[in-house]
Structure formats: C-alpha cells, structure tokens
Design a protein around this motif. Structure first.
Motif, PDB file in Angstrom:
ATOM      1  N   SER A  96      30.396 -11.807  69.890  1.00 20.93           N
ATOM      2  CA  SER A  96      28.945 -11.592  69.809  1.00 20.93           C
ATOM      3  C   SER A  96      28.632 -10.273  69.120  1.00 20.93           C
ATOM      4  N   ALA A  97      29.428  -9.222  69.403  1.00 25.24           N
ATOM      5  CA  ALA A  97      29.227  -7.940  68.729  1.00 25.24           C
ATOM      6  C   ALA A  97      29.523  -8.064  67.240  1.00 25.24           C
ATOM      7  N   PHE A  98      30.544  -8.829  66.885  1.00 24.53           N
ATOM      8  CA  PHE A  98      30.872  -9.036  65.479  1.00 24.53           C
ATOM      9  C   PHE A  98      29.746  -9.771  64.763  1.00 24.53           C
ATOM     10  N   LEU A  99      29.204 -10.800  65.416  1.00 19.96           N
ATOM     11  CA  LEU A  99      28.110 -11.548  64.803  1.00 19.96           C
ATOM     12  C   LEU A  99      26.846 -10.711  64.710  1.00 19.96           C
ATOM     13  N   LEU A 141      26.782  -8.821  61.626  1.00 22.63           N
ATOM     14  CA  LEU A 141      26.477  -9.630  60.440  1.00 22.63           C
ATOM     15  C   LEU A 141      25.017 -10.071  60.392  1.00 22.63           C
ATOM     16  N   GLY A 142      24.250  -9.707  61.408  1.00 20.80           N
ATOM     17  CA  GLY A 142      22.875 -10.182  61.500  1.00 20.80           C
ATOM     18  C   GLY A 142      22.775 -11.609  61.994  1.00 20.80           C
ATOM     19  N   MET A 143      23.831 -12.092  62.668  1.00 21.59           N
ATOM     20  CA  MET A 143      23.866 -13.463  63.162  1.00 21.59           C
ATOM     21  C   MET A 143      23.913 -13.511  64.690  1.00 21.59           C
ATOM     22  N   GLY A 144      23.435 -12.447  65.325  1.00 22.26           N
ATOM     23  CA  GLY A 144      23.470 -12.391  66.779  1.00 22.26           C
ATOM     24  C   GLY A 144      22.751 -13.549  67.441  1.00 22.26           C
ATOM     25  N   GLY A 145      21.683 -14.011  66.821  1.00 16.16           N
ATOM     26  CA  GLY A 145      20.934 -15.135  67.375  1.00 16.16           C
ATOM     27  C   GLY A 145      21.634 -16.472  67.211  1.00 16.16           C
ATOM     28  N   SER A 146      22.707 -16.496  66.451  1.00 15.76           N
ATOM     29  CA  SER A 146      23.445 -17.738  66.201  1.00 15.76           C
ATOM     30  C   SER A 146      24.765 -17.798  66.966  1.00 15.76           C
ATOM     31  N   THR A 147      24.967 -16.891  67.901  1.00 15.31           N
ATOM     32  CA  THR A 147      26.240 -16.857  68.633  1.00 15.31           C
ATOM     33  C   THR A 147      26.530 -18.184  69.313  1.00 15.31           C
ATOM     34  N   ASP A 148      25.529 -18.755  69.979  1.00 20.10           N
ATOM     35  CA  ASP A 148      25.734 -20.039  70.658  1.00 20.10           C
ATOM     36  C   ASP A 148      26.156 -21.130  69.675  1.00 20.10           C
ATOM     37  N   ALA A 149      25.518 -21.150  68.497  1.00 19.45           N
ATOM     38  CA  ALA A 149      25.834 -22.177  67.507  1.00 19.45           C
ATOM     39  C   ALA A 149      27.252 -21.995  66.972  1.00 19.45           C
TER      40      ALA A 149
END
Length: 403
Positions: free
Chosen positions: A243-246, A249-257
């Motif tokens: 989640s920290a890595f995402l 990348l600006g993809m924190g909201g896409s962690t579940d996906a």
C-alpha cells in the motif's frame, strides 16, 4: 510419488477410487483459510483496533507480529511433542484453539490480554501448518498427493484476496469485534465439519526416534528450507508494504483492485500447480520464482504505468499463489525419505522458517521504507530472488525432483 507417511500405509486413509476426497480436503482448506485470515485480518482493522484497545496503530500492528512470533517459536517443539497424537484429535485441538483465541480477541478491551490471545493463535497456527499438508497427502489416492495439497492450500489466496477485504469491510460496517466474532463462529462450524468428515490417522509411534535431529541431514531438505526462508522474505518485504508503494505511485486508492488482481492470479496458480505438481515440481518451482522476479523487476523499472503495475500484480500472483504448495510438497517429499516422522519434522521446520521470514520481512521492509523510500522495496525483493532461483536450479533433484 515418494510415500512421506509417518505411521500408516496410505491405503488406510485413501479411498479406493482415484477421485480426491473433496469434503475432507475442503475442510482442511477452510482450516488453512482461517489460519491465514486470523494472521492478516488485523492489518485492515488497525485504526479501529487501536482505538478499541487504547493504543496507537503501530502498537495495534504488533498483533500481527506476535502471532508470527508464536508460530515461529513453537511450531517445531510442539510438533515433536504431539507427534504421537492421533491426527484428527490434534487437528480438532488446533482449530478449537483458533476459536478460543479469536473469541478472546473479540471481547477483550485490554491490550495485554489481546496480545496473549494473538500469541496463542500463533501457537495453534504453528501446529496447524505443520499438520495440514501432511494430512492432505495422506487423504489422497496414490499419485495425487500434490493435487490434494493444492486443494488444501487454496485457503491461502482465498484468505488474502477475498477474506481480508471482506473482513475489513465487515469491520468498517459493524465494528472490528464483529469481524473476529465472525471468525470465531466460522471456526466453530469447522470443528463440526472436521469431526463429521475428516478421517482419523495415527501419529508417529513412540520410541521411533526424533526425526527433527536428523532431518536436516536428509538430501534435499536443507535446500528447500533455504529457498523457503529467502523466498518468503523477498515476498514479504514487498507485500507487507504494497500500500505504501502504491501510494508513492499515486495509486493508493487502487490498492484493493491491485490486490484483487494478485489474488485472482494466485487462485489460477493454485489450479495450475495442483494439476501439474505430481510430474513437474522442479519446473513449476523455477517458474514460480521467475514470475515473482519478473514482477519485482517491472515494479522497480516500469511502475510509472498503471497498466504495467496491474500486469506485475498478475505475474506476482501467478508466481506466488502456488509457492506454499510447491515448498510444502518439496519439504514433505524430501523429508519422507528419512522414514518415520521426518516428513512432519521437515514441515515443522518449514513453518518455523516461513514465519521467521515473515517477521523479518516486515521489519526489513519497514527499515527500507523509512531510510530509502518505497522505491527500494521491489529492488530488494529482486536482489533476494536471485539466490533463490540459483538454489532451485542447481539443487540436487532430491529437493525439487522432476518425474
């Protein structure tokens, strides 16, 4: 397939038909699911758990660490101590331990009591992990042991891809205690399922010696354990902080996906491994490490593309999903060559090292994140995977045989 039984001929338990006994194996898969989900469920509930226990999120996060510690410290000695127990009795005891530990966690408002309950759950997990793969092997008809383990180990990706998100949603909607109460209720149902459908099996005969003292000298066991330690370490360094890595990348909201893609690919990996493991353990093991290494390389070099991040998650899941089945099959096959009890001893050592690697990966990943940032995580995983691949490729065929 090498017979890794410790006490009784396979025909005592295996059905005469060539079909897998699905109801008992699915009961074992549910036990694996509960074991995995009990370990990881707090990760999605940390803010609420911390508030409920009167501690910060970092302290609440130690409920995961102490679970792994309980497993790592007790798996090998308790497996040896309970070697003579009837297998069904031991399985029911460990599952009941999960019910009690999760129930105490659900009602506790005291941080110390919760940590004790989580440690107890880790102890139950150590016994369960050392028992379940061998139990699945003994339930299978000859030649289908690997497929039986694959069915049982399917509980891991199901827990990671579906169980954790579902538990997090339930905890958010109805409170974190409800999530643990649900786990307790599911475990009570599982006790009845095991009692009704899983055949019994004898433990190891007393006086047959302590296989743990000799199993490391068995050809093939040490390479499998070395691969397990470093492979799980590489995976955990990245997975624990994905989640920290995402977020970076600006993809924190896409962690579940992203994790859903990872979980779906893991399920596919379990199916492929289950269908082919009895003939292609070595090839599948090499492919597993290569796929995870390629995924780490994509995340390290090409993570500027969201599409490639999802591709990397899929490759990661395809490589990692079957890894527990591959490693436990390799350990059981190699250890079983030493005779009575050695296969279970090898499994207990594997469980211990697995949890040591998980705890070490969590600590190492946190240090890397603080000192070098999230970009260091996939690079570290990639560097660790190089020696893993080398050992799998050059290890004696006693470790990763090809049929």
């Amino acid at each position: 397939m090498v017979n890794t039984q410790t006490s009784a001929p396979l025909t005592e338990l295996a059905p005469a038909a060539r079909r897998l006994p699905m109801s008992p194996l699915l009961a074992l898969a549910t036990a694996v699911f509960i074991t995995s989900l009990t370990e990881t469920l707090p990760a999605g509930l940390l803010p609420a758990m911390g508030a409920g226990l009167g501690v910060g999120e970092s302290a609440a996060g130690q409920t995961v660490t102490i679970y792994a510690l309980g497993t790592a410290l007790t798996a090998a000695p308790l497996t040896a101590a309970t070697a003579a127990w009837r297998r069904k009795r031991l399985l029911l005891t460990t599952v009941a331990g999960f019910a009690v530990a999760n129930g105490v966690t659900a009602v506790s408002s005291d941080y110390t009591l919760t940590m004790v309950a989580r440690f107890a759950a880790g102890i139950a997990a150590g016994l369960a992990w050392a028992l379940l793969a061998g139990y699945a092997r003994r339930l299978a008809p000859p030649g289908q042991e690997g497929r039986a383990i694959a069915v049982a180990m399917a509980g891991i990706p199901v827990a990671l891809s579906l169980g954790v998100p579902a538990g997090t949603f339930l905890g958010s909607a109805l409170g974190w205690r409800t999530a643990f109460w649900t786990m307790t209720a599911l475990t009570v149902v599982l006790v009845g399922w095991i009692a009704a459908s899983v055949p019994d099996a004898p433990g190891r005969r007393r006086g047959s010696g302590e296989p743990g003292q000799r199993v490391l000298r068995v050809p093939g066991v040490a390479p499998v354990l070395a691969v397990t330690l470093v492979y799980v370490l590489a995976h955990t360094v990245l997975y624990a902080y994905v989640s920290a890595f995402l977020d970076r990348l600006g993809m924190g909201g896409s962690t579940d996906a992203v994790l859903l893609v990872f979980g779906g690919a893991s399920l596919l990996s379990i199916a492929v491994v289950g269908a082919r493991i009895h003939r292609h353990l070595r090839l599948l093991s090499i492919a597993s490490v290569l796929l995870v290494a390629v995924a780490a390389a994509v995340l390290a070099l090409l993570s500027g593309s969201a599409v490639l991040v999802y591709v990397a998650a899929a490759l990661w899941g395809l490589g990692w999903g079957g890894a527990p089945t591959l490693l436990q099959t390799a350990a059981g096959t190699a250890g079983g060559k030493a005779g009575d009890g050695a296969a279970d001893a090898a499994q207990a050592l594997l469980v211990t090292l697995w949890n040591v690697a998980m705890a070490g990966g969590g600590v190492a990943g946190g240090v890397l994140l603080d000192r070098f940032g999230a970009a260091a995580l996939p690079w570290t995983a990639l560097v660790l995977l190089v020696p893993v691949l080398a050992v799998v490729v050059i290890a004696r065929r006693d470790a990763f045989p090809t049929r």
